[in-house]
Design a protein around this motif. Structure first.
Motif, mmCIF file in Angstrom:
data_model
loop_
_atom_site.group_PDB
_atom_site.id
_atom_site.type_symbol
_atom_site.label_atom_id
_atom_site.label_comp_id
_atom_site.label_asym_id
_atom_site.label_seq_id
_atom_site.Cartn_x
_atom_site.Cartn_y
_atom_site.Cartn_z
ATOM 1 N N LEU A 81 1.088 -1.307 -0.092
ATOM 2 C CA LEU A 81 0.124 -0.073 0.225
ATOM 3 C C LEU A 81 0.856 1.307 -0.143
ATOM 4 C CD1 LEU A 81 -2.795 -1.130 2.138
ATOM 5 C CD2 LEU A 81 -2.635 -0.919 0.382
ATOM 6 N N SER A 82 0.321 1.956 -0.506
ATOM 7 C CA SER A 82 1.038 3.612 -0.516
ATOM 8 C C SER A 82 1.164 4.070 0.708
ATOM 9 C CB SER A 82 0.454 4.507 -1.689
ATOM 10 O OG SER A 82 -0.838 5.100 -0.198
ATOM 11 N N THR A 120 -1.693 6.142 2.450
ATOM 12 C CA THR A 120 -2.256 5.121 3.321
ATOM 13 C C THR A 120 -2.005 4.049 4.738
ATOM 14 O OG1 THR A 120 -3.075 4.349 0.875
ATOM 15 C CG2 THR A 120 -3.772 2.931 2.267
ATOM 16 N N ARG A 130 -4.125 12.551 -10.688
ATOM 17 C CA ARG A 130 -4.407 13.176 -8.734
ATOM 18 C C ARG A 130 -3.110 13.716 -8.590
ATOM 19 N NH1 ARG A 130 -5.535 7.084 -9.085
ATOM 20 N NH2 ARG A 130 -8.019 6.910 -7.741
ATOM 21 N N SER A 183 -0.483 12.662 -6.687
ATOM 22 C CA SER A 183 0.572 11.557 -6.268
ATOM 23 C C SER A 183 1.229 11.364 -8.095
ATOM 24 C CB SER A 183 0.160 10.268 -5.589
ATOM 25 O OG SER A 183 -0.642 9.913 -6.415
ATOM 26 N N GLU A 184 0.249 11.427 -9.186
ATOM 27 C CA GLU A 184 0.286 10.721 -10.058
ATOM 28 C C GLU A 184 1.030 11.597 -10.940
ATOM 29 O OE1 GLU A 184 -3.284 7.850 -10.371
ATOM 30 O OE2 GLU A 184 -2.975 10.079 -11.404
ATOM 31 N N GLY A 189 -1.400 4.723 -10.580
ATOM 32 C CA GLY A 189 -2.015 4.883 -9.458
ATOM 33 C C GLY A 189 -1.844 4.337 -7.871
ATOM 34 N N LYS A 190 -3.560 4.635 -7.488
ATOM 35 C CA LYS A 190 -3.531 3.510 -6.230
ATOM 36 C C LYS A 190 -3.716 2.337 -6.735
ATOM 37 C CE LYS A 190 -6.636 6.706 -3.838
ATOM 38 N NZ LYS A 190 -7.787 7.457 -3.367
ATOM 39 N N GLY A 191 -2.342 1.167 -5.040
ATOM 40 C CA GLY A 191 -2.513 0.284 -5.276
ATOM 41 C C GLY A 191 -1.719 -0.301 -6.571
ATOM 42 N N SER A 192 -0.960 0.840 -7.080
ATOM 43 C CA SER A 192 0.474 0.956 -7.812
ATOM 44 C C SER A 192 0.055 0.093 -9.375
ATOM 45 C CB SER A 192 1.493 -0.351 -7.497
ATOM 46 O OG SER A 192 2.230 -0.264 -5.809
ATOM 47 N N HIS A 225 -10.405 5.038 -11.012
ATOM 48 C CA HIS A 225 -11.209 3.963 -10.459
ATOM 49 C C HIS A 225 -11.718 2.532 -9.960
ATOM 50 C CE1 HIS A 225 -12.797 8.678 -9.575
ATOM 51 N NE2 HIS A 225 -12.262 8.288 -8.915
#
Length: 300
Positions: A20-21, A24, A149, A151-152, A172-175, A272
Motif C-alpha cells: 500500500l502507499s 495509506t 491525482r 501523487s501521479e 495510481g493507487k495500489g501501484s 477508479h
C-alpha cells in the motif's frame, strides 16, 4: 503481544506485503494508534467487541465525522482479520463491529469557463518565459486535462510522456498503472515547459533527475508545492479559502460527464477501481441540471 506491537507488525505487512502507499499506511497506523491509546494498549488477546465499541463511541462523542468513524472501523477490522489469519488471535473480536453509514459529500467543482479563464491567464504569464510560470501552467493543464491525482503528477517522469500520442503513463493507487490522454492545450503547455522551463530548473541541481516536474531547486516537485499552486489559482472559483489538486480532478470528471462522456470511460481515465466511485460525479451534474431547470423552465 500488546496491541501497539501488533500494530507495528501489521503496518509493516501493509507496506511490504500488500504494498500500500505510504500515505495509506500512515492513515492505518494513526487510526490503530488511536484505538490502542483509547483501550490502554492491553494484550491483543484481551480485546473484546465491547472494547472496540467503546473506542468508536468515544470518537463519536468527540465529534468525529461519520466518514472518519467508517474508516476507523475498516482499519480495525482489517487489523484483527490479519491478526487472526496469522495466528496472533484465536477469534476475531471485530467481526460484529458495524461501521456507521457514510454520508456522501459532493466535491467542490469549478465551472468550465472559470477553469478556462485561469488556465488562459497562466498561459499568458508563461509566455514571458519564466521557468516557474512555464512549469505551473503545464502542471495545471495536466492536472485538469488528464484528471490526475497529485501523487501521479509528482511521480511522473519525462519518459512517461508520449508527446506524439498526447498521453501520460501514471502509477495510481495500489501501484496500478494506466495511460491517460490529454488535450491540445496541455500538449502546448508541456512542450513549452520541456523546451524552455525544465532545462532551466534542471540546471539548478548537480544530480540529474528523470522527474517531469521540478521544484525551484531542481529536484522532483513535492505535493505541497502543487497544493499551494492549485489553492492560489482555483480556490476563488469554488468559493473556498483553500482547495487541493483534487478540485481540478473533480472538475475534469464533472465537465466530461456534462459534455456527454461515457461513465465507464471516465472511470478508466480517473483510475477508479469501482464505478460507484465515479458515479458521484453524476450527482454533481444532476444538481446543475436541476438548478438550470428551476431557473429556466416555465413550468419549474
Amino acid at each position: 503481544m500488546h496491541i501497539s506491537e501488533a500494530v507495528d507488525q501489521y503496518t509493516r505487512h501493509l507496506a511490504d506485503v500488500r504494498r500500500l502507499s505510504p500515505a495509506t499506511v500512515r492513515a492505518y497506523r494513526a487510526d490503530l494508534a488511536d484505538m490502542a491509546a483509547t483501550v490502554g494498549d492491553p494484550l491483543l488477546s484481551a480485546i473484546e467487541l465491547e472494547s472496540l465499541r467503546e473506542w468508536l463511541w468515544r470518537a463519536t462523542k468527540r465529534g468525529d465525522a461519520r466518514s472518519t468513524l467508517a474508516r476507523r472501523t475498516a482499519a480495525a477490522r482489517g487489523f484483527f482479520s490479519w491478526a487472526t489469519e496469522y495466528g496472533h488471535l484465536k477469534t476475531d473480536p471485530s467481526l460484529r463491529l458495524i461501521a456507521p453509514k457514510r454520508g456522501r459529500t459532493l466535491p467542490r467543482v469549478a465551472t468550465a469557463d472559470g477553469v478556462g479563464t485561469v488556465l488562459d491567464d497562466m498561459r499568458a504569464r508563461a509566455e514571458e518565459g519564466d521557468p516557474r510560470d512555464l512549469r505551473d501552467a503545464a502542471m495545471l493543464e495536466l492536472l485538469y486535462g488528464a484528471g490526475l491525482r497529485v501523487s501521479e503528477l509528482c511521480g511522473a517522469d519525462v519518459t512517461d510522456l508520449d508527446r506524439a500520442a498526447a498521453t501520460v503513463r501514471v502509477l495510481g493507487k495500489g501501484s496500478k498503472e494506466r495511460v491517460v490522454p490529454y488535450g491540445r492545450p496541455a500538449a502546448r503547455a508541456l512542450d513549452a515547459y520541456l523546451v524552455r522551463g525544465r532545462p532551466a530548473l534542471t540546471a539548478r541541481k548537480d544530480v540529474p533527475t528523470t522527474a517531469l516536474f521540478l521544484g525551484l531547486r531542481g529536484a522532483r516537485i513535492g505535493p505541497r508545492a502543487v497544493y499551494e499552486l492549485v489553492s492560489r489559482e482555483i480556490a476563488p472559483l469554488v468559493g473556498a479559502d483553500t482547495v487541493g489538486p483534487h478540485a481540478l480532478r473533480h472538475s475534469a470528471a464533472t465537465h466530461l460527464l456534462d459534455g456527454g462522456a461515457d461513465l465507464r470511460a471516465v472511470q478508466e481515465m480517473l483510475g477508479h477501481a469501482s464505478l460507484g466511485t465515479t458515479q458521484i460525479y453524476t450527482h454533481v451534474s444532476g444538481e446543475r441540471l436541476a438548478a438550470a431547470y428551476r431557473l429556466a423552465h416555465p413550468r419549474a
